[in-house]
Design a protein around this motif. Structure first.
Motif: not given
Ligand SMILES: Nc1nc2c(ncn2[C@@H]2O[C@H](COP(=O)(O)OP(=O)(O)OP(=O)(O)O)[C@@H](O)[C@H]2O)c(=O)[nH]1
Length: 366
Positions: A211, A244, A246-249, A260, A264, A286
């Motif tokens: 990716l 890392d 932040d709040h990627f979700k 998303g 990245l 991730g």
């Molecule tokens: N689009 C996309 N999302 C991903 C990928 N890998 C992981 N994720 C998403 O990254 C998010 C990580 O969420 P969390 O571990 O809760 O962390 P966060 O929302 O960044 O919160 P904090 O780390 O506490 O700030 C999840 O929603 C995963 O689905 C990817 O390759 N692509």
């Protein structure tokens, strides 16, 4: 003078030119053997002296000219830098000339054109090889015909007819075989290039994240191991930084998975542009990345990571232009002498948790 020095003086240093020169030298040696045969015919009185001398001077002079032409590099820009076609045509012409002056000894000439055809398989296309085969049939046919008129008692028409028949069958068969070998060589060359390309692709897939194009976790583990070894020998410090988003979700929820992914990728491009050439960054999980800063103390490393953190806040990848901020939390740990590498990673990890706990969008030292 040592043997390699003599070889370099004679053949030069370019490996392609060396092969071309060696091939031409082998052809020249064969011409030398042919000259010995012609001069034998002169010696036993079958070929007139002047004819033997002119043939010898011309033949050896021409092949010496080929050698000099290649040694001086004049062949480099040519479509056929090995000069194979030119040498083969010349070899056919001097062979047919030898046939015309060899009189009763002309039977000794026949192997020369056959051998000449074999040289083509190294550098010529199957089509060129076949064309040279037909060229040989025509010139030998014409010279045999002419000689039956000029010296019918020596070049008896009945005998020349069978000579021509046998020569044509043999030369066309040899040219077909040589063209098959040339085709096989071309196929092998293509397969070799395809294999090299596939290997490159496999190596790329094995070491990179698809990716983001960054190194993958497995390759980063190898790099960390190497850096650890280097550090143990040289004592040079290095830092491990866990990054890392932040709040990627929330970004995923607001813009979908494709949005998303775009974030990245944009982060990866920014990070690659931001870090030093000697540093390495990998996608660790991730939305988690690991940055290896070689030959760097924590205080200096922190400045670099702060710069990256600031640039990330300005990221606006296409399709993700919303009010949701893109920020980064980072945990930085300088490797301590004697510490296992897993321990340094773990300290960087804990520092990220701290950065998150302290409100995110910051760099914390582990
Ligand atoms: N689009 C996309 N999302 C991903 C990928 N890998 C992981 N994720 C998403 O990254 C998010 C990580 O969420 P969390 O571990 O809760 O962390 P966060 O929302 O960044 O919160 P904090 O780390 O506490 O700030 C999840 O929603 C995963 O689905 C990817 O390759 N692509």
């Amino acid at each position: 003078m040592t043997a390699p020095t003599i070889a370099t003086a004679l053949l030069g240093t370019d490996p392609h030119q060396r092969i071309r020169l060696l091939q031409t030298a082998i052809a020249s040696l064969l011409m030398f053997a042919a000259a010995a045969a012609v001069n034998y015919l002169v010696w036993v009185g079958i070929t007139p002296v002047w004819q033997g001398v002119v043939w010898t001077v011309f033949t050896l002079g021409t092949f010496a000219g080929f050698l000099l032409f290649i040694r001086l590099g004049f062949n480099r820009g040519l479509a056929d830098p090995s000069l194979s076609a030119a040498q083969m045509v010349m070899a056919m012409l001097v062979s047919v000339w030898a046939y015309a002056i060899a009189n009763a000894g002309r039977g000794a000439v026949f192997p020369a054109p056959m051998l000449t055809m074999m040289f083509g398989m190294y550098a010529l296309t199957p089509g060129s090889i076949r064309r040279i085969g037909w060229f040989a049939v025509i010139v030998f046919g014409v010279v045999m015909g002419v000689m039956t008129q000029l010296k019918p008692t020596v070049y008896e028409p009945r005998v020349e007819l069978v000579h021509f028949f046998v020569f044509s069958v043999m030369i066309l068969t040899v040219s077909w075989l040589a063209s098959q070998l040339s085709r096989l060589r071309n196929r092998l060359r293509t397969q070799k290039a395809e294999l090299a390309h596939a290997l490159e692709r496999i190596q790329d897939l094995a070491t990179h994240d698809e990716l983001t194009g960054l190194f993958n976790r497995r390759h980063m583990q190898d790099l960390l191991h190497l850096e650890h070894q280097r550090c143990m020998r040289s004592g040079h410090p290095f830092c491990i930084v866990m990054l890392d988003l932040d709040h990627f979700k929330r970004i995923n929820d607001a813009h979908g998975h494709a949005g998303g992914d775009a974030v990245l990728r944009a982060f990866a491009d920014e990070a690659k542009a931001c870090i030093r050439a000697s540093d390495a960054i990998a996608r660790w999980g991730g939305e988690e990345f690991l940055l290896l800063m070689t030959d760097t103390r924590a205080s200096l490393g922190k400045l670099g990571v702060e710069r990256l953190r600031e640039r990330v806040t300005a990221l606006r990848p296409p399709g993700v232009e919303s009010s949701l901020p893109i920020t980064l939390s980072a945990g930085l740990a300088e490797h301590r002498a004697g510490e296992p590498i897993s321990e340094t990673i773990s300290r960087a990890d804990q520092a990220v948790y701290l950065a998150k706990a302290q409100g995110r969008n910051r760099v914390v030292m582990g």
